[in-house]
Design an enzyme around this catalytic site. Structure first.
Site, PDB file in Angstrom:
ATOM      1  N   LYS A  53      -1.351 -12.285  -7.406  1.00  0.00           N
ATOM      2  CA  LYS A  53      -1.077 -11.721  -8.958  1.00  0.00           C
ATOM      3  C   LYS A  53      -0.645 -11.382  -9.790  1.00  0.00           C
ATOM      4  O   LYS A  53      -0.869 -11.612 -10.413  1.00  0.00           O
ATOM      5  CB  LYS A  53      -1.389  -9.102  -8.838  1.00  0.00           C
ATOM      6  CG  LYS A  53      -2.424  -9.148  -7.603  1.00  0.00           C
ATOM      7  CD  LYS A  53      -2.684  -7.972  -7.129  1.00  0.00           C
ATOM      8  CE  LYS A  53      -3.642  -7.720  -5.961  1.00  0.00           C
ATOM      9  NZ  LYS A  53      -3.730  -6.232  -5.899  1.00  0.00           N
ATOM     10  N   GLN A  97      -0.212  -0.802  -4.910  1.00  0.00           N
ATOM     11  CA  GLN A  97      -0.680  -1.642  -4.319  1.00  0.00           C
ATOM     12  C   GLN A  97      -1.316  -1.013  -3.037  1.00  0.00           C
ATOM     13  O   GLN A  97      -0.306  -0.073  -2.127  1.00  0.00           O
ATOM     14  CB  GLN A  97      -0.122  -2.640  -3.804  1.00  0.00           C
ATOM     15  CG  GLN A  97      -0.059  -4.124  -2.750  1.00  0.00           C
ATOM     16  CD  GLN A  97      -1.782  -4.899  -3.821  1.00  0.00           C
ATOM     17  OE1 GLN A  97      -1.878  -4.973  -4.928  1.00  0.00           O
ATOM     18  NE2 GLN A  97      -2.407  -5.210  -2.291  1.00  0.00           N
ATOM     19  N   ASP A 120      -7.253  -1.044 -11.171  1.00  0.00           N
ATOM     20  CA  ASP A 120      -7.791  -1.370  -9.895  1.00  0.00           C
ATOM     21  C   ASP A 120      -9.686  -0.740 -10.394  1.00  0.00           C
ATOM     22  O   ASP A 120      -9.962  -0.824  -9.390  1.00  0.00           O
ATOM     23  CB  ASP A 120      -7.380  -0.812  -8.743  1.00  0.00           C
ATOM     24  CG  ASP A 120      -5.942  -1.957  -8.126  1.00  0.00           C
ATOM     25  OD1 ASP A 120      -6.962  -3.479  -8.043  1.00  0.00           O
ATOM     26  OD2 ASP A 120      -5.678  -1.163  -7.861  1.00  0.00           O
TER      27      ASP A 120
END
Ligand code: GUN
Length: 288
Positions: A53, A97, A120
């Site tokens: 990322k 995460q 997300d």
């Protein structure tokens, strides 16, 4: 039949290219897109994913800010950091995460993210929008999977889709997004009785179980589109759920692991960060 292998790296790089003019337009308005990633504890797979990322952010000129906590961090500390990032005008996208260490409530952490910064697409607000058929910041892996199905030239309407696995990051939101597109969706998991019977009915088979080798060729319909979302680190190598060599001889289109869904997930995260930055630049809050 030998399947055509869908190239996730190429598709991801095309998506990244398409974001460049949008990022340039933001920079003209003095908005420098920024993605903040919260990591807690040590996890080898997470370290690899977060590094990818960060690399993508670097390629596109998006600022990436990684905030790391040790495994024993109290939950309140993580929530306090998320709230600080919510208030920070220079931060446009935030993600936590996963997995989080034991003792941290994933739902509470995700719920703390401001919906307009939810890169997300995991907050209750953005998942709720999916159920309303109004996708705004939709989860990245499902977005990538939809782009693969489009690339394979498959029509959504009326297609029989079997999803194996119903986790937050892929299977569960995918089921809603495919139903929104009038697919006939069956959601299974590794506990499904006679899983092969379910999977072999599918025109589009998507495996997100995280069980290497789960999908064998006899479980696949001739000419199906097979999308492998599974990524399990086995002796330092990423393994998918699908027995690629055998299934390739039966499917019409197939995604590899690595080089399939993974790069597209990252590219879609970049897209979501840009969508969030554009929305915030226009003064749009998520809850409107
Ligand atoms: N862990 C594995 N996949 C994902 C993802 O898509 N988002 C986050 N936040 N964590 C993950």
């Amino acid at each position: 039949m030998t399947a055509f292998t869908l190239d996730g790296k190429k598709l991801a790089s095309e998506l990244e290219e398409s974001l460049k003019p949008r990022i340039a337009a933001l920079l003209k308005k003095k908005v420098k897109p920024c993605l903040a990633v919260i990591m807690a504890g040590e996890n080898d797979a997470s370290a690899v994913y977060v590094a990818r990322k960060e690399d993508a952010c670097k390629r596109l000129g998006i600022i990436s800010k990684v905030v790391k906590f040790p495994a024993g961090v109290p939950q309140e500390k993580i929530i306090k950091e998320i709230k600080k990032l919510n208030r920070d005008k220079k931060v446009h996208g935030i993600l936590v995460q996963l997995p989080l260490p034991a003792g941290i409530d994933k739902a509470k952490a995700i719920e703390a993210i401001a919906p307009e910064k939810d890169a997300d697409g995991f907050t209750p607000y953005n998942l709720g929008l999916l159920a309303l058929g109004a996708e705004r910041l939709a989860p990245c892996t499902p977005k990538g999977v939809l782009k693969f199905i489009e690339l394979a030239g498959k029509k959504f309407e009326g297609a029989r889709v079997c999803i194996v696995g119903h986790g937050l990051a892929a299977g569960m939101p995918l089921a809603i997004m495919l139903a929104n597109r009038n697919c006939t969706v069956s959601v299974c998991d590794k506990f499904t009785q006679n899983l092969g019977h379910e999977t072999s009915q599918a025109d589009i088979l998507i495996s997100c179980a995280g069980v290497p080798g789960l999908i064998k060729s006899e479980m696949v319909k001739d000419g199906a589109v097979v999308i492998d979302v599974g990524t399990t680190l086995v002796e330092g190598k990423l393994k998918g759920d699908v027995d690629f060599a055998a299934v390739k001889e039966k499917a019409s289109f197939i995604t590899p692991v690595p080089g399939g869904v993974g790069p597209m997930t990252v590219a879609c995260l970049m897209e979501n960060t840009v969508i969030a930055a554009e929305g915030i630049a226009l003064g749009r809050s998520g809850k409107k």
